[in-house]
Design a protein around this motif. Structure first.
Motif, PDB file in Angstrom:
ATOM      1  N   ASN A 139      67.929  31.022  58.167  1.00 17.69           N
ATOM      2  CA  ASN A 139      66.704  31.607  58.695  1.00 17.69           C
ATOM      3  C   ASN A 139      66.684  31.666  60.217  1.00 17.69           C
ATOM      4  O   ASN A 139      65.675  32.060  60.811  1.00 17.69           O
ATOM      5  CB  ASN A 139      65.490  30.824  58.192  1.00 17.69           C
ATOM      6  CG  ASN A 139      65.243  31.024  56.706  1.00 17.69           C
ATOM      7  OD1 ASN A 139      64.640  31.999  56.283  1.00 17.69           O
ATOM      8  ND2 ASN A 139      65.745  30.096  55.897  1.00 17.69           N
ATOM      9  N   SER A 140      67.786  31.315  60.833  1.00 17.60           N
ATOM     10  CA  SER A 140      67.840  31.236  62.287  1.00 17.60           C
ATOM     11  C   SER A 140      68.014  32.617  62.913  1.00 17.60           C
ATOM     12  O   SER A 140      68.532  33.548  62.282  1.00 17.60           O
ATOM     13  CB  SER A 140      69.000  30.331  62.715  1.00 17.60           C
ATOM     14  OG  SER A 140      70.248  30.942  62.396  1.00 17.60           O
ATOM     15  N   PRO A 141      67.608  32.775  64.188  1.00 15.31           N
ATOM     16  CA  PRO A 141      67.862  34.049  64.873  1.00 15.31           C
ATOM     17  C   PRO A 141      69.355  34.333  65.022  1.00 15.31           C
ATOM     18  O   PRO A 141      69.763  35.499  65.074  1.00 15.31           O
ATOM     19  CB  PRO A 141      67.170  33.871  66.225  1.00 15.31           C
ATOM     20  CG  PRO A 141      67.008  32.404  66.399  1.00 15.31           C
ATOM     21  CD  PRO A 141      66.861  31.829  65.032  1.00 15.31           C
ATOM     22  N   TRP A 143      71.634  33.679  62.750  1.00 15.29           N
ATOM     23  CA  TRP A 143      72.039  34.267  61.467  1.00 15.29           C
ATOM     24  C   TRP A 143      71.656  35.747  61.414  1.00 15.29           C
ATOM     25  O   TRP A 143      72.434  36.596  60.975  1.00 15.29           O
ATOM     26  CB  TRP A 143      71.367  33.497  60.327  1.00 15.29           C
ATOM     27  CG  TRP A 143      71.872  33.829  58.961  1.00 15.29           C
ATOM     28  CD1 TRP A 143      71.230  34.568  58.024  1.00 15.29           C
ATOM     29  CD2 TRP A 143      73.117  33.443  58.381  1.00 15.29           C
ATOM     30  NE1 TRP A 143      71.990  34.656  56.875  1.00 15.29           N
ATOM     31  CE2 TRP A 143      73.152  33.968  57.071  1.00 15.29           C
ATOM     32  CE3 TRP A 143      74.199  32.689  58.830  1.00 15.29           C
ATOM     33  CZ2 TRP A 143      74.229  33.784  56.217  1.00 15.29           C
ATOM     34  CZ3 TRP A 143      75.275  32.493  57.975  1.00 15.29           C
ATOM     35  CH2 TRP A 143      75.287  33.036  56.692  1.00 15.29           C
ATOM     36  N   ARG A 144      70.467  36.045  61.903  1.00 16.12           N
ATOM     37  CA  ARG A 144      70.019  37.430  61.976  1.00 16.12           C
ATOM     38  C   ARG A 144      70.949  38.252  62.865  1.00 16.12           C
ATOM     39  O   ARG A 144      71.237  39.413  62.591  1.00 16.12           O
ATOM     40  CB  ARG A 144      68.591  37.477  62.519  1.00 16.12           C
ATOM     41  CG  ARG A 144      67.962  38.851  62.519  1.00 16.12           C
ATOM     42  CD  ARG A 144      66.698  38.853  63.377  1.00 16.12           C
ATOM     43  NE  ARG A 144      65.731  37.865  62.964  1.00 16.12           N
ATOM     44  CZ  ARG A 144      64.812  38.046  62.026  1.00 16.12           C
ATOM     45  NH1 ARG A 144      64.758  39.200  61.397  1.00 16.12           N
ATOM     46  NH2 ARG A 144      63.956  37.099  61.730  1.00 16.12           N
ATOM     47  N   ALA A 150      67.442  37.161  57.424  1.00 15.54           N
ATOM     48  CA  ALA A 150      66.987  35.823  57.800  1.00 15.54           C
ATOM     49  C   ALA A 150      65.565  35.604  57.300  1.00 15.54           C
ATOM     50  O   ALA A 150      64.741  34.981  57.964  1.00 15.54           O
ATOM     51  CB  ALA A 150      67.058  35.650  59.319  1.00 15.54           C
ATOM     52  N   THR A 151      65.287  36.114  56.103  1.00 14.85           N
ATOM     53  CA  THR A 151      63.925  36.099  55.561  1.00 14.85           C
ATOM     54  C   THR A 151      63.792  35.248  54.304  1.00 14.85           C
ATOM     55  O   THR A 151      62.718  35.205  53.706  1.00 14.85           O
ATOM     56  CB  THR A 151      63.476  37.535  55.239  1.00 14.85           C
ATOM     57  OG1 THR A 151      64.424  38.132  54.332  1.00 14.85           O
ATOM     58  CG2 THR A 151      63.396  38.378  56.498  1.00 14.85           C
ATOM     59  N   ASN A 154      60.836  32.821  54.260  1.00 13.39           N
ATOM     60  CA  ASN A 154      59.669  33.389  54.940  1.00 13.39           C
ATOM     61  C   ASN A 154      58.335  32.856  54.465  1.00 13.39           C
ATOM     62  O   ASN A 154      57.303  33.183  55.045  1.00 13.39           O
ATOM     63  CB  ASN A 154      59.692  34.921  54.860  1.00 13.39           C
ATOM     64  CG  ASN A 154      59.682  35.437  53.434  1.00 13.39           C
ATOM     65  OD1 ASN A 154      59.693  34.673  52.475  1.00 13.39           O
ATOM     66  ND2 ASN A 154      59.673  36.750  53.288  1.00 13.39           N
ATOM     67  N   HIS A 159      57.994  29.752  59.756  1.00 13.55           N
ATOM     68  CA  HIS A 159      59.126  30.677  59.713  1.00 13.55           C
ATOM     69  C   HIS A 159      59.078  31.756  60.798  1.00 13.55           C
ATOM     70  O   HIS A 159      60.101  32.026  61.442  1.00 13.55           O
ATOM     71  CB  HIS A 159      59.231  31.337  58.339  1.00 13.55           C
ATOM     72  CG  HIS A 159      60.366  32.307  58.229  1.00 13.55           C
ATOM     73  ND1 HIS A 159      60.232  33.649  58.564  1.00 13.55           N
ATOM     74  CD2 HIS A 159      61.663  32.151  57.858  1.00 13.55           C
ATOM     75  CE1 HIS A 159      61.382  34.266  58.392  1.00 13.55           C
ATOM     76  NE2 HIS A 159      62.276  33.383  57.959  1.00 13.55           N
ATOM     77  N   SER A 163      62.323  31.987  63.234  1.00 12.13           N
ATOM     78  CA  SER A 163      63.286  33.043  62.955  1.00 12.13           C
ATOM     79  C   SER A 163      63.236  34.194  63.951  1.00 12.13           C
ATOM     80  O   SER A 163      64.114  35.063  63.921  1.00 12.13           O
ATOM     81  CB  SER A 163      63.047  33.588  61.540  1.00 12.13           C
ATOM     82  OG  SER A 163      64.025  34.500  61.160  1.00 12.13           O
ATOM     83  N   PHE A 176      61.831  23.920  62.887  1.00 12.86           N
ATOM     84  CA  PHE A 176      61.234  24.622  61.741  1.00 12.86           C
ATOM     85  C   PHE A 176      60.186  23.688  61.152  1.00 12.86           C
ATOM     86  O   PHE A 176      60.502  22.706  60.476  1.00 12.86           O
ATOM     87  CB  PHE A 176      62.315  24.940  60.716  1.00 12.86           C
ATOM     88  CG  PHE A 176      61.990  26.096  59.797  1.00 12.86           C
ATOM     89  CD1 PHE A 176      60.680  26.421  59.461  1.00 12.86           C
ATOM     90  CD2 PHE A 176      63.005  26.868  59.238  1.00 12.86           C
ATOM     91  CE1 PHE A 176      60.382  27.471  58.617  1.00 12.86           C
ATOM     92  CE2 PHE A 176      62.731  27.934  58.386  1.00 12.86           C
ATOM     93  CZ  PHE A 176      61.422  28.241  58.081  1.00 12.86           C
TER      94      PHE A 176
END
Length: 631
Positions: A139-141, A143-144, A150-151, A154, A159, A163, A176
């Motif tokens: 869920n990390s930025p 990973w995005r 990264a949802t 959510n 979150h 995220s 988190f």
């Protein structure tokens, strides 16, 4: 109904009668010798091509055969389990104790204590850090930034803040709030009272699935990274960054999403070759047990691509001995094989929890317009399509469901009375196109019906827009062949020109999900592995969901609102669930994110000496094989 082995009978396209059958046989001495010699192996044939990553965070990784492998090698280590009688329960093999706390702010905290005898396939212990660490990573930025969704977390408290895309120069660690880790074997997950849009997360019909979190071995996915617990929530240590996961996860030669090395599920991947679309899975000796204490018995599962045109021949010549989810033209030839004396083949049959469809993009091209999608529905003779594709082992659907759905079986009459009946009607298609302004030719003059040329309309800027749709079709695919034969010519007759480009399935998935593509029509299918019907992210128009969960790129607040309304049905309130499910399906049928073409009766063909194999619509081969054995 085609034969006595079938289970579909349709009366006036409304009443569905279901009978589950299994037909035993005897593979003969060859199978017996294999088992006596210790070679307890099945050779599974898949019509879907593998793609070269084993992770569903990227849309192209979320195909049928990759999902099968992922579930066999990473599944069954969640705090919850989906049982053989299709219920969700706390997994007693994973969880030693749990509590649920309702918080004053409306959030809900699930505290989980793990058993201390869980092991990764490499022998390392599975701990709370693997559950919390993987949830933080996924869920990390960062990973995005890899291009993945990264949802997945959510609904967890905090979150959106955790995220969110980082501003330039922002490298500060993020906490988190909804994740805590108390010791090596105890952690908690707090689900927020509402989602990021203010919609309530409670009640929720499938509430237990909120804690369906899978551990990942952080010692190989994030080497050197630790989980740090604080009162503000859990976080990853300062050495977690985009460069680290680019090396450990995303490197095409050694990254874990391409070449995973450590597993938690019943099986491990010992060979994975996307060139030949084959894999070898062996029992994981460190896997503790399934939820009921059973340990899988089949020592090896090989997976091999069996394209539909050669599927029967590959089965007949024993190149594969296990086929699952077979429908349509290959059913009768495979039934013929099973009915030969001493064939050594058995089969099971069940309704499909899924459907085949035409998938539209809604963010550009004429398919972004509802009248065009409806016009395509009226020039598609779907009854004939289903007849030719399923060979009598299936039926036309009218919404986002499969024939196996209990909601459908309980409410089919009501559904049919409320939806638009898209029967073959070119005149109605023409009315819709004219009403939407498609009345001109390429020169701006009146369109001549029957010219075989595309209709045009003037867009908001006054420019002429042609009614041309670019379709990406899969090669060696009977659905694509039938679309080309039955739908494309009829579309041309009313002024819709569909241009076909063919390629492999992984390419289709990439084009369908891409932010920029020339294609706005695709042929594919959707299936459900459990009764969890969760369309709220599928039609979420927020940017984070586009191209990942929302591959139609649809922005329909009414449809999304009806989907969200489903989420808040209290657990066990089936009557209210059915009411809202019907409302959702009726609107879905009107706006047509996809055009459903058929839903099947499925057959699994397998060795006759495969005992205790009992598939159901929501317990497909990858689940049912775990309780089976070769005798």
């Amino acid at each position: 109904m085609k034969r006595t082995g079938g289970i579909i009978a349709i009366v006036l396209s409304i009443i569905l009668l279901v009978l589950f059958t299994s037909c035993p046989g005897d593979r003969g001495a060859q199978q017996a010798d294999a088992v006596q010699g210790g070679a307890t192996q099945i050779n599974f044939g898949s019509t879907t091509q593998m793609v070269n990553w084993l992770h569903t965070g990227w849309p192209a990784g979320n195909n049928a055969v990759n999902n099968d492998i992922i579930n066999l090698t990473r599944g069954h280590m969640s705090p919850i389990a989906f049982t053989r009688d299709e219920q969700w329960i706390i997994n007693p093999q994973v969880v030693s104790n749990h509590t649920i706390t309702n918080n004053p702010d409306g959030s809900r905290t699930y505290r989980i204590e793990l058993h201390r005898d869980l092991r990764w396939s490499d022998g390392n212990p599975i701990t709370a850090a693997d559950f919390i660490g993987s949830t933080l990573m996924h869920n990390s930025p960062e990973w995005r930034e890899l291009g993945a969704a990264a949802t997945g977390g959510n609904r967890i408290l905090g979150h959106p803040e955790f995220s969110a895309v980082r501003a330039a120069g922002d490298t500060a660690p993020r906490h988190f709030r909804g994740l805590r880790m108390y010791d090596n074997y105890t952690f908690s997950i707090t689900i927020a009272a509402t989602d990021a849009s203010g919609n309530p997360n409670f009640p929720y019909f499938f509430e237990m699935t909120y804690i369906d979190v899978w551990p990942y071995p952080i010692h190989v996915w994030m080497p050197g990274v630790t989980v740090i617990d604080t009162p503000q929530g859990a976080r990853l240590s300062d050495n977690y960054n985009i460069d680290l996961i680019r090396r450990s996860v995303d490197d095409p030669q050694t990254g874990q999403r391409w070449q995973p090395t450590v597993f938690s599920g019943p099986y491990v991947v010992t060979n994975f070759d996307t060139i030949t679309s084959s894999a070898v899975l062996d029992l994981n000796p460190n896997f503790k047990a399934l939820y009921d204490g059973h340990k899988p018995q089949i020592q090896r599962i090989t997976v091999q691509h069996t394209p539909q045109p050669v599927q029967v021949d590959m089965f007949a010549t024993d190149q594969v001995n296990f086929l699952a989810g077979i429908g349509g033209q290959n059913v009768d030839p495979l039934l013929d094989i099973s009915e030969v004396a001493n064939s050594g083949v058995s089969y099971a049959t069940y309704l499909r929890a899924g459907y085949g469809h035409i998938h539209f993009r809604h963010d550009f091209s004429p398919t972004s317009r509802q009248p065009v999608r409806q016009a395509i529905a009226f020039i598609a003779d779907r009854e004939e399509f289903a007849r030719q594709f399923t060979f009598g082992y299936g039926a036309v659907g009218h919404g986002m469901y499969g024939l196996a759905f209990q909601e459908y079986q309980r409410n089919s009459r009501t559904l049919y009375n409320r939806i638009i009946q898209y029967h073959f009607n070119p005149a109605r298609a023409t009315e819709l196109l004219v009403g939407d302004g498609w009345t001109l030719n390429a020169d701006g003059g009146p369109y001549v019906v029957g010219s075989g040329l595309p209709r045009h309309r003037r867009n908001a800027q006054g420019a002429l827009e042609p009614l041309i749709i670019n379709w990406f079709a899969t090669v060696d695919n009977r659905v694509a062949d039938l679309i080309a034969a039955l739908i494309v010519p009829e579309a041309a007759r009313v002024g819709i020109i569909i241009n076909q480009t063919s390629g492999d399935f992984p390419t289709l998935q990439r084009e369908m999900a891409a932010r920029v593509t020339e294609y706005s029509m695709f042929n594919l299918a959707t299936s459900w592995a459990t009764p969890l019907f969760a369309p709220w992210d599928t039609f979420n128009p927020d940017d984070a969901y586009l191209g990942t969960s929302n591959t139609t790129y649809m922005n329909d607040p009414v449809l999304h609102g009806l989907a969200v309304a489903l989420r808040t049905v209290p657990p066990g309130d089936t009557a209210e669930w059915d009411r809202r499910w019907l409302d959702f399906q009726v609107h879905w049928n009107a706006v047509l994110p996809q055009l459903p073409l058929y839903s099947d009766e499925y057959f699994d063909f397998h060795p006759a000496n495969l005992a205790n194999y009992n598939p159901t619509p929501f317990s497909a081969w990858r689940q049912s094989i775990l309780w089976a054995n070769l005798r």
